[in-house]
Design an enzyme around this catalytic site. Structure first.
Site, short mmCIF file in Angstrom:
data_model
loop_
_atom_site.label_atom_id
_atom_site.label_comp_id
_atom_site.label_asym_id
_atom_site.label_seq_id
_atom_site.Cartn_x
_atom_site.Cartn_y
_atom_site.Cartn_z
CG HIS A 1 -0.19 -0.18 2.52
ND1 HIS A 1 0.62 0.77 3.06
CD2 HIS A 1 -0.13 -1.25 3.36
CE1 HIS A 1 1.12 0.33 4.18
NE2 HIS A 1 0.71 -0.91 4.40
P1 TYD Z 1 -1.26 -2.64 8.00
O1 TYD Z 1 -0.61 -1.29 8.02
O2 TYD Z 1 -2.28 -2.91 6.94
O3 TYD Z 1 -0.15 -3.78 7.89
P2 TYD Z 1 1.06 -3.89 6.87
O4 TYD Z 1 2.28 -3.59 7.68
O5 TYD Z 1 1.06 -5.26 6.35
O6 TYD Z 1 0.84 -2.90 5.82
O7 TYD Z 1 -1.87 -2.93 9.43
C1 TYD Z 1 -2.48 -4.17 9.76
C2 TYD Z 1 -3.55 -3.92 10.79
O8 TYD Z 1 -2.97 -3.44 12.00
C3 TYD Z 1 -4.54 -2.86 10.34
O9 TYD Z 1 -5.74 -3.47 9.93
C4 TYD Z 1 -4.80 -2.02 11.56
C5 TYD Z 1 -3.71 -2.36 12.52
N1 TYD Z 1 -2.81 -1.22 12.80
C6 TYD Z 1 -3.08 -0.39 13.87
O10 TYD Z 1 -4.09 -0.54 14.57
N2 TYD Z 1 -2.22 0.64 14.15
C7 TYD Z 1 -1.11 0.87 13.40
O11 TYD Z 1 -0.32 1.81 13.71
C8 TYD Z 1 -0.84 0.02 12.28
C9 TYD Z 1 0.37 0.24 11.43
C10 TYD Z 1 -1.71 -1.01 12.02
#
Ligand code: TYD
Length: 136
Positions: free
Chosen positions: A51
């Site tokens: 993303h």
């Molecule tokens: P996401 O940023 O989609 O993960 P990736 O590192 O794979 O891109 O985050 C995964 C889940 O974690 C998202 O649905 C919500 C939660 N999350 C939080 O609650 N707070 C945060 O600061 C982050 C980064 C994620």
């Protein structure tokens, strides 16, 4: 190179008792830190990310082990391998990222300039490219 992306060498206070590195607002950091999160216990072969952010700027550090950060600016892709606990990768907003090739027991520390907000995510690569091309 991807415009705005920077590998930042953090201070390293060498000490026979163990080394120490740090970053803080107003110096070293290209933005003020609002949030910190970390990625760990990643099973072999898994990827994170996939993303871009509208507003969030991030600095990533491989506190332990190693991983690759694959960045895309809408035109080209560049892979950065992080494996030093005193080097941060600064990724500004509107850059697509995927994190992959995590080593066993790797620990990715990530700091951001904003609080968590799902609305800040662009999770569709075609939409990301359209937004980038609109801006360019
Ligand atoms: P996401 O940023 O989609 O993960 P990736 O590192 O794979 O891109 O985050 C995964 C889940 O974690 C998202 O649905 C919500 C939660 N999350 C939080 O609650 N707070 C945060 O600061 C982050 C980064 C994620």
């Amino acid at each position: 190179m991807i415009k705005g992306v920077q590998l930042i060498e953090l201070p390293k206070i060498k000490d026979p008792r163990g080394n120490l590195s740090f970053f803080e607002n107003s110096s070293i950091m290209p933005f003020d830190i609002k949030r910190t999160y970390w990625i760990y216990d990643v099973p072999g072969g898994e990827t994170r990310g996939g993303h871009a952010f509208i507003e969030s700027h991030e600095l990533m550090v491989a506190l332990s082990g190693s991983f690759d950060v694959v960045l895309h600016d809408g035109t080209k892709e560049v892979k950065y391998s992080l494996n030093k606990s005193y080097v941060g990768l600064y990724v500004p907003n509107l850059i697509w990222r995927q994190i992959e090739n995590f080593s066993t027991n790797s620990l990715a520390l990530i700091v951001s300039n904003i609080s968590y907000n799902e609305k800040d995510y662009i999770r569709d690569f075609d939409e990301f490219k359209k937004i980038k091309n609109g801006i360019k």
